[in-house]
Design a protein around this motif. Sequence first.
Motif, PDB file in Angstrom:
ATOM      1  N   ARG A  91      26.180 -46.473 -52.823  1.00  0.00           N
ATOM      2  CA  ARG A  91      26.192 -47.454 -51.748  1.00  0.00           C
ATOM      3  C   ARG A  91      24.972 -48.359 -51.869  1.00  0.00           C
ATOM      4  NH1 ARG A  91      26.237 -45.632 -45.529  1.00  0.00           N
ATOM      5  NH2 ARG A  91      24.062 -45.150 -46.054  1.00  0.00           N
ATOM      6  N   GLN A  92      25.222 -49.655 -51.986  1.00  0.00           N
ATOM      7  CA  GLN A  92      24.158 -50.636 -52.136  1.00  0.00           C
ATOM      8  C   GLN A  92      23.529 -50.976 -50.792  1.00  0.00           C
ATOM      9  OE1 GLN A  92      26.174 -53.005 -55.910  1.00  0.00           O
ATOM     10  NE2 GLN A  92      26.298 -53.921 -53.891  1.00  0.00           N
ATOM     11  N   SER A  93      22.427 -51.707 -50.832  1.00  0.00           N
ATOM     12  CA  SER A  93      21.730 -52.096 -49.597  1.00  0.00           C
ATOM     13  C   SER A  93      22.574 -53.015 -48.728  1.00  0.00           C
ATOM     14  CB  SER A  93      20.403 -52.784 -49.940  1.00  0.00           C
ATOM     15  OG  SER A  93      20.626 -53.924 -50.756  1.00  0.00           O
ATOM     16  N   ASP A  94      23.544 -53.717 -49.341  1.00  0.00           N
ATOM     17  CA  ASP A  94      24.432 -54.594 -48.560  1.00  0.00           C
ATOM     18  C   ASP A  94      25.650 -53.844 -48.020  1.00  0.00           C
ATOM     19  OD1 ASP A  94      25.938 -54.193 -50.827  1.00  0.00           O
ATOM     20  OD2 ASP A  94      26.031 -56.296 -51.417  1.00  0.00           O
ATOM     21  N   GLN A  95      25.614 -52.503 -48.134  1.00  0.00           N
ATOM     22  CA  GLN A  95      26.659 -51.615 -47.625  1.00  0.00           C
ATOM     23  C   GLN A  95      27.950 -51.662 -48.446  1.00  0.00           C
ATOM     24  OE1 GLN A  95      25.546 -49.459 -45.244  1.00  0.00           O
ATOM     25  NE2 GLN A  95      23.673 -50.638 -45.631  1.00  0.00           N
ATOM     26  N   ARG A  96      27.918 -52.338 -49.571  1.00  0.00           N
ATOM     27  CA  ARG A  96      29.072 -52.290 -50.465  1.00  0.00           C
ATOM     28  C   ARG A  96      28.894 -51.128 -51.439  1.00  0.00           C
ATOM     29  NH1 ARG A  96      30.197 -57.726 -53.415  1.00  0.00           N
ATOM     30  NH2 ARG A  96      27.958 -57.567 -53.824  1.00  0.00           N
ATOM     31  N   TYR A  97      29.998 -50.672 -51.986  1.00  0.00           N
ATOM     32  CA  TYR A  97      29.979 -49.543 -52.905  1.00  0.00           C
ATOM     33  C   TYR A  97      30.291 -50.017 -54.324  1.00  0.00           C
ATOM     34  CZ  TYR A  97      30.116 -46.555 -48.752  1.00  0.00           C
ATOM     35  OH  TYR A  97      29.829 -45.932 -47.565  1.00  0.00           O
ATOM     36  N   ARG A  98      29.637 -49.373 -55.277  1.00  0.00           N
ATOM     37  CA  ARG A  98      29.919 -49.619 -56.694  1.00  0.00           C
ATOM     38  C   ARG A  98      29.998 -48.276 -57.409  1.00  0.00           C
ATOM     39  NH1 ARG A  98      25.222 -48.521 -59.369  1.00  0.00           N
ATOM     40  NH2 ARG A  98      23.226 -49.052 -58.390  1.00  0.00           N
ATOM     41  N   LEU A  99      30.421 -48.311 -58.680  1.00  0.00           N
ATOM     42  CA  LEU A  99      30.487 -47.076 -59.451  1.00  0.00           C
ATOM     43  C   LEU A  99      29.086 -46.506 -59.651  1.00  0.00           C
ATOM     44  CD1 LEU A  99      33.128 -47.952 -62.207  1.00  0.00           C
ATOM     45  CD2 LEU A  99      33.463 -46.646 -60.107  1.00  0.00           C
ATOM     46  N   GLY A 100      28.961 -45.188 -59.584  1.00  0.00           N
ATOM     47  CA  GLY A 100      27.667 -44.541 -59.703  1.00  0.00           C
ATOM     48  C   GLY A 100      27.280 -44.216 -61.124  1.00  0.00           C
TER      49      GLY A 100
END
Length: 254
Positions: free
Chosen positions: A51-60
């Motif tokens: 979870r990024q600081s902008d509350q979006r999710y990306r692959l870990g």
Amino acid sequence: MSQTVDRALSILPLLAEGPADLGQVADRLGVHKSTALRLLRTLHEHGLVYRQSDQRYRLGARLFGLAQEAMENLDIREIAHPHLVRLNEQVGHTVHLAVHEENEVLYIDKVDSRYPVRMYSRIGKPVAITVAAVAKLLLADLPEAERRALAEKLDYPLYTARSTPDATAFLRELEQVREQGWATDLGGHEESINCVAAPVRGADGRVVAAMSVSAPNVVVTAEELLSLLPQVRRTADAISGEYSGRTPVKDRTV
């Protein structure tokens, strides 16, 4: 597969397209945001999403680490061998598997011909890099600058009248191999031996190995050997599919 696992796994290809917020994930899965959040939290705990600081999710990062570890532990020879044996049983001729390592192309597997006339190639032995069909496939897949630099460094022994004479001719042949997706050695190393080869590709489409069928012309003519190209390519495609994970592994006996 349970619905929960299916939904969780469906998130990964979505995030492969780029970061997504909770609403986007929920919409793609067709579930309530609370359900999507529960799935994302579980994946996040295992390092598969972040979870990024902008509350979006990306692959870990853990996902990439697992993929890299899996690729490093894949044994192309082990995967390919049953396919090579099956092709050998169908056509009767010598079948090879080769890889490119440290500026050499090496045979890493071989299934001998059923005919009395045998080839003297050995597993672990470098091939004649400027004429061998497997070498042409492996080198043709290199980036152009690397391909040219290597071609300029090579020696070009004239094994036969059909041997590749110089870097210019070699680069021209490699370009043709790139375009057609297969290669031959028709008497370039030994006058009496012909060979046809096809590439084995990884998940990224790059050539990871090359396989070939070879036979002396006292057993089969060059034209007859070339007629086996569709079988050779189907075998290479089957190995590629299993190696890259595009096709499921089936139980088989060899």
